[in-house]
Motif scaffolding. Structure first.
Motif, mmCIF file in Angstrom:
data_model
loop_
_atom_site.group_PDB
_atom_site.id
_atom_site.type_symbol
_atom_site.label_atom_id
_atom_site.label_comp_id
_atom_site.label_asym_id
_atom_site.label_seq_id
_atom_site.Cartn_x
_atom_site.Cartn_y
_atom_site.Cartn_z
ATOM 1 N N ILE A 2 0.858 -1.188 0.000
ATOM 2 C CA ILE A 2 0.000 0.000 0.000
ATOM 3 C C ILE A 2 0.890 1.233 0.000
ATOM 4 O O ILE A 2 1.848 1.321 0.763
ATOM 5 C CB ILE A 2 -0.940 0.009 1.216
ATOM 6 C CG1 ILE A 2 -1.894 -1.192 1.127
ATOM 7 C CG2 ILE A 2 -1.719 1.325 1.290
ATOM 8 C CD1 ILE A 2 -2.786 -1.371 2.328
ATOM 9 N N TYR A 54 -4.856 6.241 -1.540
ATOM 10 C CA TYR A 54 -3.875 5.205 -1.236
ATOM 11 C C TYR A 54 -4.184 4.025 -2.144
ATOM 12 O O TYR A 54 -5.353 3.700 -2.385
ATOM 13 C CB TYR A 54 -3.953 4.777 0.234
ATOM 14 C CG TYR A 54 -3.516 5.879 1.166
ATOM 15 C CD1 TYR A 54 -2.178 5.985 1.557
ATOM 16 C CD2 TYR A 54 -4.411 6.832 1.620
ATOM 17 C CE1 TYR A 54 -1.761 7.016 2.382
ATOM 18 C CE2 TYR A 54 -3.995 7.865 2.446
ATOM 19 C CZ TYR A 54 -2.674 7.954 2.818
ATOM 20 O OH TYR A 54 -2.259 8.975 3.627
ATOM 21 N N LYS A 94 -7.594 -5.024 3.332
ATOM 22 C CA LYS A 94 -6.289 -4.448 3.670
ATOM 23 C C LYS A 94 -6.312 -2.921 3.586
ATOM 24 O O LYS A 94 -5.706 -2.241 4.423
ATOM 25 C CB LYS A 94 -5.213 -5.015 2.752
ATOM 26 C CG LYS A 94 -4.912 -6.467 3.030
ATOM 27 C CD LYS A 94 -3.972 -7.067 2.011
ATOM 28 C CE LYS A 94 -3.796 -8.545 2.299
ATOM 29 N NZ LYS A 94 -3.283 -9.306 1.191
ATOM 30 N N LEU A 95 -6.997 -2.385 2.593
ATOM 31 C CA LEU A 95 -7.065 -0.926 2.455
ATOM 32 C C LEU A 95 -7.845 -0.287 3.607
ATOM 33 O O LEU A 95 -7.446 0.755 4.132
ATOM 34 C CB LEU A 95 -7.671 -0.544 1.103
ATOM 35 C CG LEU A 95 -6.747 -0.745 -0.096
ATOM 36 C CD1 LEU A 95 -7.531 -0.676 -1.406
ATOM 37 C CD2 LEU A 95 -5.616 0.288 -0.086
ATOM 38 N N ARG A 97 -8.223 -1.599 6.640
ATOM 39 C CA ARG A 97 -7.370 -1.776 7.826
ATOM 40 C C ARG A 97 -6.274 -0.700 7.849
ATOM 41 O O ARG A 97 -5.993 -0.099 8.880
ATOM 42 C CB ARG A 97 -6.754 -3.180 7.814
ATOM 43 C CG ARG A 97 -6.069 -3.572 9.091
ATOM 44 C CD ARG A 97 -5.501 -4.987 9.032
ATOM 45 N NE ARG A 97 -6.377 -5.963 8.394
ATOM 46 C CZ ARG A 97 -7.360 -6.626 9.012
ATOM 47 N NH1 ARG A 97 -7.575 -6.403 10.279
ATOM 48 N NH2 ARG A 97 -8.088 -7.497 8.361
ATOM 49 N N TYR A 98 -5.677 -0.447 6.693
ATOM 50 C CA TYR A 98 -4.644 0.578 6.579
ATOM 51 C C TYR A 98 -5.211 1.954 6.943
ATOM 52 O O TYR A 98 -4.608 2.689 7.727
ATOM 53 C CB TYR A 98 -4.078 0.597 5.155
ATOM 54 C CG TYR A 98 -2.948 1.575 4.972
ATOM 55 C CD1 TYR A 98 -1.634 1.202 5.260
ATOM 56 C CD2 TYR A 98 -3.174 2.867 4.509
ATOM 57 C CE1 TYR A 98 -0.587 2.086 5.095
ATOM 58 C CE2 TYR A 98 -2.133 3.761 4.351
ATOM 59 C CZ TYR A 98 -0.851 3.370 4.636
ATOM 60 O OH TYR A 98 0.181 4.265 4.484
ATOM 61 N N SER A 101 -5.833 2.337 10.648
ATOM 62 C CA SER A 101 -4.676 2.290 11.547
ATOM 63 C C SER A 101 -3.622 3.302 11.140
ATOM 64 O O SER A 101 -3.443 4.322 11.800
ATOM 65 C CB SER A 101 -4.089 0.880 11.596
ATOM 66 O OG SER A 101 -3.651 0.490 10.308
ATOM 67 N N GLU A 102 -2.955 3.083 10.043
ATOM 68 C CA GLU A 102 -1.845 3.937 9.634
ATOM 69 C C GLU A 102 -2.253 5.387 9.393
ATOM 70 O O GLU A 102 -1.535 6.299 9.781
ATOM 71 C CB GLU A 102 -1.192 3.386 8.361
ATOM 72 C CG GLU A 102 -0.662 1.984 8.492
ATOM 73 C CD GLU A 102 0.431 1.845 9.538
ATOM 74 O OE1 GLU A 102 1.281 2.748 9.644
ATOM 75 O OE2 GLU A 102 0.421 0.826 10.243
ATOM 76 N N CYS A 103 -3.377 5.588 8.742
ATOM 77 C CA CYS A 103 -3.773 6.958 8.372
ATOM 78 C C CYS A 103 -4.257 7.775 9.557
ATOM 79 O O CYS A 103 -4.215 8.992 9.515
ATOM 80 C CB CYS A 103 -4.858 6.929 7.300
ATOM 81 S SG CYS A 103 -4.254 6.336 5.725
#
Length: 155
Positions: A2, A54, A94-95, A97-98, A101-103
């Motif tokens: 990603i 993303y 996955k997108l 989840r990303y 969390s990450e964003c």
């Protein structure tokens, strides 16, 4: 993998557009409509957008895109698409989840919202899996009944 996508780059905007078009044509069929507003979005619209994009890459191909906006303490998922050649590979999962969390770790986001068509059961099931719950239903001018879902307590 990603990665953040630079939609201001014309070539990247065209890749996003292609992924959107291929995915949204399938969604329009699922919903049962010919007039699906996301399909009217142009490369120029994507190129000039102030939202965050993303992408999930399968080798060198852009296989999925999530489009986000962060407004105050709210994360808005504006688009989530997977190229039909990459359906059923867990890319949308996955997108999301990303994004959740990450964003949000670098911001003060506490709530996430998303909208989809009421008949888009695969999307609704996916969002519920990530803790989203329905909070609103309505029918916009284009006639496709929608629902909004929210997830609170992200941080």
């Amino acid at each position: 993998m990603i990665a953040k996508l630079d939609n201001a780059n014309e070539a990247v905007a065209k890749q996003i557009y292609t992924t959107f078009q291929r995915s949204y044509k399938i969604e329009a069929e699922l919903i049962g409509t010919l007039n699906f507003p996301p399909l009217s979005r142009t490369v120029n619209d994507i190129h000039n957008s102030q939202t965050l994009f993303y992408g999930f890459y399968d080798d060198t191909q852009l296989a999925g895109v999530i489009e986000l906006a962060i407004i105050n303490e709210r994360l808005e998922i504006n688009s989530l698409t997977v190229d039909p050649d990459h359906f059923r590979k867990g890319i949308a999962d996955k997108l999301i989840r990303y994004a959740l969390s990450e964003c949000v770790t670098s911001t003060a986001v506490t709530t996430a919202i998303v909208e989809t068509a009421v008949v888009n059961e695969p999307a609704i099931k996916l969002y519920k899996k990530h803790g989203f719950v329905e909070f609103k239903r309505w029918t916009p001018d284009h006639g496709i009944e929608k629902l909004a879902m929210v997830r609170t307590g992200i941080v």
